[in-house]
Every structure is written in C-alpha cells, then in structure tokens.
Enzyme design. Structure first.
Site, PDB file in Angstrom:
ATOM      1  N   GLY A 170      38.952  19.475  36.508  1.00  0.00           N
ATOM      2  CA  GLY A 170      39.969  19.539  35.782  1.00  0.00           C
ATOM      3  C   GLY A 170      40.777  20.961  35.428  1.00  0.00           C
ATOM      4  N   GLU A 171      40.583  21.929  36.108  1.00  0.00           N
ATOM      5  CA  GLU A 171      40.915  23.138  35.723  1.00  0.00           C
ATOM      6  C   GLU A 171      42.508  23.372  35.761  1.00  0.00           C
ATOM      7  OE1 GLU A 171      40.522  28.028  37.121  1.00  0.00           O
ATOM      8  OE2 GLU A 171      39.092  26.460  37.718  1.00  0.00           O
TER       9      GLU A 171
ATOM     10  N   GLY B 156      51.561  14.260  27.642  1.00  0.00           N
ATOM     11  CA  GLY B 156      50.395  14.576  27.239  1.00  0.00           C
ATOM     12  C   GLY B 156      49.335  14.520  28.501  1.00  0.00           C
TER      13      GLY B 156
ATOM     14  N   SER C 292      54.863  17.869  33.005  1.00  0.00           N
ATOM     15  CA  SER C 292      54.444  16.319  32.621  1.00  0.00           C
ATOM     16  C   SER C 292      53.653  16.323  31.373  1.00  0.00           C
ATOM     17  CB  SER C 292      53.677  15.987  34.117  1.00  0.00           C
ATOM     18  OG  SER C 292      53.185  14.649  33.652  1.00  0.00           O
TER      19      SER C 292
ATOM     20  N   ARG D  94      38.500  26.249  44.553  1.00  0.00           N
ATOM     21  CA  ARG D  94      39.776  26.606  44.622  1.00  0.00           C
ATOM     22  C   ARG D  94      40.018  27.839  44.492  1.00  0.00           C
ATOM     23  NH1 ARG D  94      43.894  22.744  44.471  1.00  0.00           N
ATOM     24  NH2 ARG D  94      42.342  21.367  43.189  1.00  0.00           N
TER      25      ARG D  94
ATOM     26  N   GLU E  57      35.029  16.889  43.909  1.00  0.00           N
ATOM     27  CA  GLU E  57      35.970  16.505  43.271  1.00  0.00           C
ATOM     28  C   GLU E  57      37.456  17.191  43.859  1.00  0.00           C
ATOM     29  OE1 GLU E  57      39.244  16.973  39.807  1.00  0.00           O
ATOM     30  OE2 GLU E  57      38.097  18.562  40.922  1.00  0.00           O
ATOM     31  N   ASN E  58      37.163  18.501  43.881  1.00  0.00           N
ATOM     32  CA  ASN E  58      38.479  19.189  44.722  1.00  0.00           C
ATOM     33  C   ASN E  58      38.636  18.725  46.082  1.00  0.00           C
ATOM     34  OD1 ASN E  58      39.315  21.024  42.952  1.00  0.00           O
ATOM     35  ND2 ASN E  58      37.446  22.504  43.248  1.00  0.00           N
TER      36      ASN E  58
ATOM     37  N   GLN F 224      44.634  12.158  31.873  1.00  0.00           N
ATOM     38  CA  GLN F 224      43.141  12.090  32.322  1.00  0.00           C
ATOM     39  C   GLN F 224      42.493  13.249  31.841  1.00  0.00           C
ATOM     40  OE1 GLN F 224      42.273  13.123  36.520  1.00  0.00           O
ATOM     41  NE2 GLN F 224      41.382  10.931  36.661  1.00  0.00           N
TER      42      GLN F 224
END
Length: 303
Positions: free
Chosen positions: A96-97, A76, A71, A57, A130-131, A79
């Site tokens: 998870g960036e 918290g 959120s 990304r 993942e992306n 994930q």
C-alpha cells in the site's frame, strides 16, 4: 509431510483480498478492535510508518499519484494499507505504498492499516506478489520481481504464474528481458521502449550493436512491427527490404501513452486508431493461451 512453508505459501496463494479487506472511512474501528493485531483496520499515524525495504516498484507516476491523492481527499482511504509492527513502536509497510504516499501528499495525519506479524521472507513475498497482481509495474520492474521470486523463493515459472494470475509464457518473456544490456533495460524502464520492442530486440542475442539498434528504435519512434522488420533485416540481410523503416505518422501523446500502458498491462501488441476522439482499439494475440488470458483480464471470463 506438510511444512510450515507449504502452509504459508498456500495462505498467500488464496489472494491478497483476504489480507486487504475494504473499509468505509466513515466507520472507524472500535478501541478494542484497534488494539487487536490482525483484526479490523486501525488508524496509524503516517509519520510512524517506514517504507517497505522489499518494495519492487522503483518509479511512481506523479500524475497517477496525484489522481489517487484527489480521490483520498474526496473519499478517504477506502482500502487500508498492510503493515507489520517493529520493536521501536514504529511500523513497516508491507503493501500500500501508493496510498501511504498519497495520504501524506494531501496532509492526512493517519491512515487505516491492518497489522500482521510476518517474517522478512513473508513480507518480501507478499510485497512482490501484491505488486505483480496490481499489473501497473513497468516491464523491467515486473521482470526483476519475477527474478526475485525465482531466486529467493525457488519458485518455478508455473508457480509464479499461478501465484500472480499471469500466463506462464508471459512470466518467461518477462524474465528474458533481464538478458538485455543494462542500457537497453534502462530505455524500457524509462518508457522509451515497450515490452514488445524489447521482445523484438531480444532476437539479436548478444550482438555488440544491440544497444545501437535500441537507440535507433527509440529515436525514430519505430513501431513494434517495424522493429521486428529491422531485426529480421539484420539477422537475414539477404532477405532485407531495400527501404529503411520510416517513422510512423505523428500520434497524439495521450493516445501513445494509453497504448503503451495497455501493452504493458496485457503483455500483447495494442494498436489505437484515433481520429478526432473516435476510433478503435486493436489487441493482437498469436496463440490461444494469450486469448484466454486476455478474456480473463478484460471480462473475468472462465475459459
């Protein structure tokens, strides 16, 4: 003979859910579990985490990042991120960036993370897949991600489609975007042109006026269908209509943004007819494979 690479690829093919289990922020891991590499999530200081050098990304939407930050403030980090330890006591992000960035934005000192001992090659593959599975990359980011899987992991289009849950034809269409001139790719990446516009312009091949046509489409806010008509008029001037394509009627910017996001996510033409907050969404497909993929994306149907 089954190689270690085959085992690794199969493990990744099982999906990222096995790597990224959900945790409740109200239930912190025990000290023993926190020390177990690859066990339950542990809290890691956000300042000890370095950005992923293999990140596909290139752009992060400020509004979406703000929504995620809100959120996280309320609920918290549900994930955990995925990291790998480095030799200097620091950690490197694998996945998870957005969660990491949003956590820093709201001033969180730590973030739940799962540790994995993986090679550079494994980290890169996990990051790219993942992306792509998140489906919120812009078309050019997706195209470059598929190209990296092909170039660096020697995957076929069929293998990439299976690994990311996309249709093979969609993979091929994304890869074709890389044939566009850099200036046109920049317009797609910046949101001036959609995936559908880019596909229509690809029919012009390597014509020297391709960049000029792309600029015209953006300036006139032509629809994908109008762009296709313009392209056909260039390729077949004897059949071209006398009238020039006209810009569409003014569209609410919020409606246009939603339409563009749906088109990028689905890889299909989307029309939204809105009048005072009421209307309908029309998704067009040209073959059965696209319809099957659409069902799976919208409803999880088995077809």
């Amino acid at each position: 003979m089954v190689t270690s690479t085959d085992n690794k690829r199969r493990a990744l093919g099982k999906g990222l859910d096995s790597l990224l289990p959900r945790v409740q922020p109200s239930a912190p891991p025990s000290a023993a579990a926190a020390e177990q590499e690859g066990g339950k999530p542990r809290e890691i200081s956000v300042d000890l985490i370095d950005r992923n050098p293999f990140q596909t990304r290139s752009r992060f939407d400020d509004a979406q990042l703000g929504e995620l930050a809100a959120s996280i403030t309320a609920n918290g980090v549900v994930q955990p991120v995925l990291v790998r330890p480095q030799g200097n006591g620091r950690f490197q992000l694998i996945a998870g960036e957005r969660r990491w960035r949003a956590s820093m934005q709201v001033g969180k000192k730590t973030i739940p993370a799962i540790l994995r001992q993986v090679s550079d090659e494994q980290a890169m593959e996990i990051t790219i897949v993942e992306n792509l599975q998140r489906a919120d990359l812009n078309p050019m980011e997706q195209a470059r991600a598929f190209e990296r899987l092909s170039r660096e992991f020697h995957m076929t289009q069929e293998q990439m489609a299976t690994r990311t849950g996309k249709d093979r034809t969609s993979v091929a269409n994304f890869l074709r975007l890389l044939k566009l001139p850099a200036a046109v790719q920049n317009r797609v990446e910046g949101g001036e042109l959609t995936f559908g516009h880019a596909r229509a312009l690809l029919a012009l091949g390597d014509r020297p006026d391709l960049e000029k046509m792309a600029a015209r489409v953006a300036a006139l806010s032509l629809s994908v269908r109008q762009t296709e008509t313009m392209v056909q008029g260039i390729l077949n001037p004897e059949k071209a209509e006398k009238k020039e394509p006209k810009p569409e009627a003014a569209v609410d910017p919020n409606v246009r943004e939603v339409k563009d996001r749906l088109q990028r996510a689905l890889g299909l033409k989307v029309s939204i007819e809105d009048k005072n907050g009421r209307g309908k969404v029309i998704i067009e497909y040209s073959k059965l494979e696209d319809f099957d993929t659409l069902l799976e994306q919208l409803a999880g149907a088995e077809v």
